[in-house]
Design a protein around this motif. Structure first.
Motif, mmCIF file in Angstrom:
data_model
loop_
_atom_site.group_PDB
_atom_site.id
_atom_site.type_symbol
_atom_site.label_atom_id
_atom_site.label_comp_id
_atom_site.label_asym_id
_atom_site.label_seq_id
_atom_site.Cartn_x
_atom_site.Cartn_y
_atom_site.Cartn_z
ATOM 1 N N GLU A 20 65.269 43.558 34.013
ATOM 2 C CA GLU A 20 64.034 43.611 33.234
ATOM 3 C C GLU A 20 63.202 42.368 33.544
ATOM 4 O O GLU A 20 63.485 41.267 33.074
ATOM 5 N N ALA A 21 62.148 42.534 34.346
ATOM 6 C CA ALA A 21 61.334 41.402 34.799
ATOM 7 C C ALA A 21 60.279 41.009 33.772
ATOM 8 O O ALA A 21 59.932 39.833 33.657
ATOM 9 N N LEU A 22 59.750 41.987 33.027
ATOM 10 C CA LEU A 22 58.768 41.718 31.974
ATOM 11 C C LEU A 22 59.167 42.475 30.721
ATOM 12 O O LEU A 22 59.642 43.608 30.803
ATOM 13 N N SER A 23 58.954 41.841 29.562
ATOM 14 C CA SER A 23 59.343 42.470 28.300
ATOM 15 C C SER A 23 58.264 42.249 27.246
ATOM 16 O O SER A 23 58.025 41.109 26.824
ATOM 17 N N ASP A 24 57.576 43.330 26.883
ATOM 18 C CA ASP A 24 56.608 43.330 25.781
ATOM 19 C C ASP A 24 55.548 42.236 25.939
ATOM 20 O O ASP A 24 55.290 41.452 25.026
ATOM 21 N N VAL A 25 54.912 42.188 27.119
ATOM 22 C CA VAL A 25 53.906 41.169 27.416
ATOM 23 C C VAL A 25 52.534 41.664 26.977
ATOM 24 O O VAL A 25 52.115 42.775 27.318
ATOM 25 N N SER A 26 51.809 40.816 26.234
ATOM 26 C CA SER A 26 50.454 41.150 25.786
ATOM 27 C C SER A 26 49.555 39.928 25.888
ATOM 28 O O SER A 26 49.925 38.843 25.436
ATOM 29 N N PHE A 27 48.395 40.089 26.511
ATOM 30 C CA PHE A 27 47.338 39.072 26.525
ATOM 31 C C PHE A 27 46.110 39.703 27.165
ATOM 32 O O PHE A 27 46.175 40.822 27.690
ATOM 33 N N SER A 28 44.975 39.011 27.142
ATOM 34 C CA SER A 28 43.758 39.538 27.748
ATOM 35 C C SER A 28 42.981 38.417 28.426
ATOM 36 O O SER A 28 43.159 37.239 28.104
ATOM 37 N N VAL A 29 42.132 38.824 29.360
ATOM 38 C CA VAL A 29 41.220 37.902 30.044
ATOM 39 C C VAL A 29 39.801 38.355 29.733
ATOM 40 O O VAL A 29 39.386 39.428 30.190
ATOM 41 N N PRO A 30 39.047 37.596 28.940
ATOM 42 C CA PRO A 30 37.671 38.004 28.630
ATOM 43 C C PRO A 30 36.791 38.021 29.883
ATOM 44 O O PRO A 30 37.078 37.342 30.874
ATOM 45 N N GLY A 42 60.617 32.900 39.009
ATOM 46 C CA GLY A 42 61.433 34.021 38.560
ATOM 47 C C GLY A 42 61.193 34.434 37.127
ATOM 48 O O GLY A 42 61.910 35.288 36.603
ATOM 49 N N CYS A 43 60.139 33.864 36.491
ATOM 50 C CA CYS A 43 59.902 34.194 35.081
ATOM 51 C C CYS A 43 59.107 35.486 34.920
ATOM 52 O O CYS A 43 58.898 35.935 33.784
ATOM 53 N N GLY A 44 58.621 36.082 36.022
ATOM 54 C CA GLY A 44 57.908 37.344 35.923
ATOM 55 C C GLY A 44 56.452 37.284 36.333
ATOM 56 O O GLY A 44 55.752 38.301 36.274
ATOM 57 N N LYS A 45 55.967 36.124 36.786
ATOM 58 C CA LYS A 45 54.548 35.985 37.133
ATOM 59 C C LYS A 45 54.158 36.921 38.275
ATOM 60 O O LYS A 45 53.140 37.622 38.205
#
Length: 488
Positions: A20-30, A42-45
């Motif tokens: 599981e590389a990403l888990s429940d990621v949420s954000f936005s870029v205006p 290795g954190c998922g970037k």
């Protein structure tokens, strides 16, 4: 049109092997804003970038939402994504060499940004774009092949291609990792002007704070902290952020006085390259001595000759004038000699600037890492080679990596640490490292600096080319500067 250039909502990504590389990621870029993504290797970037571009491997399980300008990216078909890449979504990759066709010119690479959309590039687009990013003599340089450019210079060409259509959002994955601070800042300023919104992935916290409005901190596939960039770095709440900040300020490492004999010497060495009928001096009358147990650092702007100096010292290229000596003996003894004479196999080991392509994509890590042991004549079973590889990875903070994995399953930063392990496993006399920490987060870079310092203290001679002068000075015995092919 949405008020967000990019919106990520509850995004999770699981690879076919169950990781599981990403888990429940949420954000936005205006729209018209810049957001930075930081975190350890290795954190998922990189997985996040691939998900936005629609380039995840087949068989991945993906859930959540990804929208760009209100368009659903996650469920768009291949034809639509192909049309959006470059025009709606720009991309500056971490590996500029991998982004270019090695058989074609740099000009072709940039003009492909138009041709892929069946458009004709404006007459002066390539020259003007390269000039804006500080590339001198752009018309001549654009006619060269990628291998004739340094990694930092080629990254600027990739930036021109990525922003050719001024996309709504540009994804920049470590776009300045091969550039010195001044050039990196200048490139990010120009990148910011060339695109409407920016998602900047970088290990350089100070640079991210200078060039983004908001910051998102990742750890093991999750968002652990987010907020205004300057405020977050001045008052971090997460232990992950605090650890990254501490590692970004390198402390001097203890070193022993060097009194050993010379391992390698350059005596009045010169090198020229012939391009389109013109001979261009790259190294001019260089003198340099590196002793056993010594780390010598080399800094200088992109294109100053640093990588060529490294290739001459390692025997990858023959000088046009002067001598290269290893343990007092000439590396090259006559014009008919086809390969350099070294004290023994594996005595000189390189760490290349491009870690991904320096590893065989078909081989498991244990085979790649232990190949130098085999070439030296070691008779090891497969089980023994796996044990050696696992022990070596443990030393650079990759003890959790299964040695049966292939390079394609690793991040660029993890590939760099594998490349360093391969270079040192057979106890070389000389290590020549081209930007060994450029693709690493600050914690991994500190780990590698300590590792190289320990190798030198055990008797190896080490030459390190780097743009990160602050970190280099924390572990090198002396630092030299290059400009226009001259060592000072």
């Amino acid at each position: 049109m949405s008020d967000s250039a990019l919106r990520i909502e509850s995004l999770s990504v699981t690879y076919p092997n169950g990781f599981e590389a990403l888990s429940d990621v949420s954000f936005s870029v205006p729209v018209d804003a810049a957001v930075g993504i930081v975190g350890a290797s290795g954190c998922g970037k990189s997985t996040l970038i691939r998900a936005i571009l629609g380039l995840l491997p087949e068989g991945c399980h993906v859930s959540g939402e990804i929208t760009v300008g209100g368009h659903d990216v996650l469920h768009a078909d291949h034809a639509i994504m192909r049309a959006w890449r470059g025009r709606l979504i720009g991309y500056v990759g971490q590996d500029p060499f991998g982004a270019c066709d090695p058989l074609r010119s740099v000009r072709h690479h940039i003009e492909e940004a138009w041709y892929v959309h069946r458009l004709r590039p404006p007459a002066d687009a390539v020259s003007e774009g390269l000039t804006s990013l500080g590339v001198a003599d752009p018309a001549r340089r654009a006619s060269q092949r990628p291998h004739q450019w340094s990694g930092g210079m080629l990254q600027r060409a990739t930036t021109v291609a990525a922003t050719a259509h001024r996309p709504l959002i540009t994804l920049a994955d470590e776009p300045t990792s091969a550039l010195d601070t001044d050039l990196g800042d200048g490139s990010l300023i120009l990148l910011r002007k060339s695109c409407r919104s920016l998602l900047l992935v970088s290990h350089d916290l100070a640079s991210v704070a200078r060039h983004t409005d908001q910051l998102v901190v990742f750890d093991r596939g999750r968002v652990v902290e987010a907020g205004q960039a300057q405020a977050l770095l001045s008052s971090p709440r997460s232990t992950v952020t605090r650890s990254l900040l501490e590692s970004s300020n390198p402390q001097p490492l203890r070193r022993s006085p060097v009194s050993a004999p010379a391992a390698v010497e350059l005596r009045s060495v010169s090198k020229e390259y012939a391009v389109a009928g013109h001979r261009t001096p790259v190294i001019v009358d260089a003198d340099l001595t590196i002793h056993r147990g010594e780390i010598v650092g080399v800094v200088g702007p992109s294109g100053s000759g640093k990588s060529t100096l490294l290739r001459l010292l390692s025997g990858q290229e023959r000088p046009d004038g002067g001598d290269v000596l290893t343990e007092g003996e000439p590396l090259w003894r006559g014009p008919r000699q086809r390969s350099p004479r070294v004290p023994r196999r594996g005595w000189i080991m390189p760490v290349f600037q491009d870690p991904v392509t320096s590893l065989d994509p078909r081989w498991p890590l244990w085979r790649t890492i232990t190949e130098p042991l085999v070439l030296r004549g070691g008779r090891l079973s497969r089980s023994q080679r796996r044990q050696h590889a696992a022990a070596a990875l443990e030393k650079v903070g990759l003890g959790h990596i299964n040695v049966t994995r292939t390079p394609g399953s690793l991040s660029v930063g993890e590939c760099q640490r594998v490349a360093i392990v391969r270079a040192v496993i057979a106890n070389p006399g000389l290590i020549v490292a081209d930007e060994p920490t450029a693709s690493l987060d600050v914690e991994a870079a500190a780990n590698i600096a300590s590792f190289l310092r320990a190798l030198a203290d055990e008797g190896a001679a080490v030459l390190v080319v780097s743009h990160d002068e602050q970190r280099l000075r924390s572990y090198a015995d002396r630092v030299l500067r290059m400009r226009e092919g001259k060592v000072t």
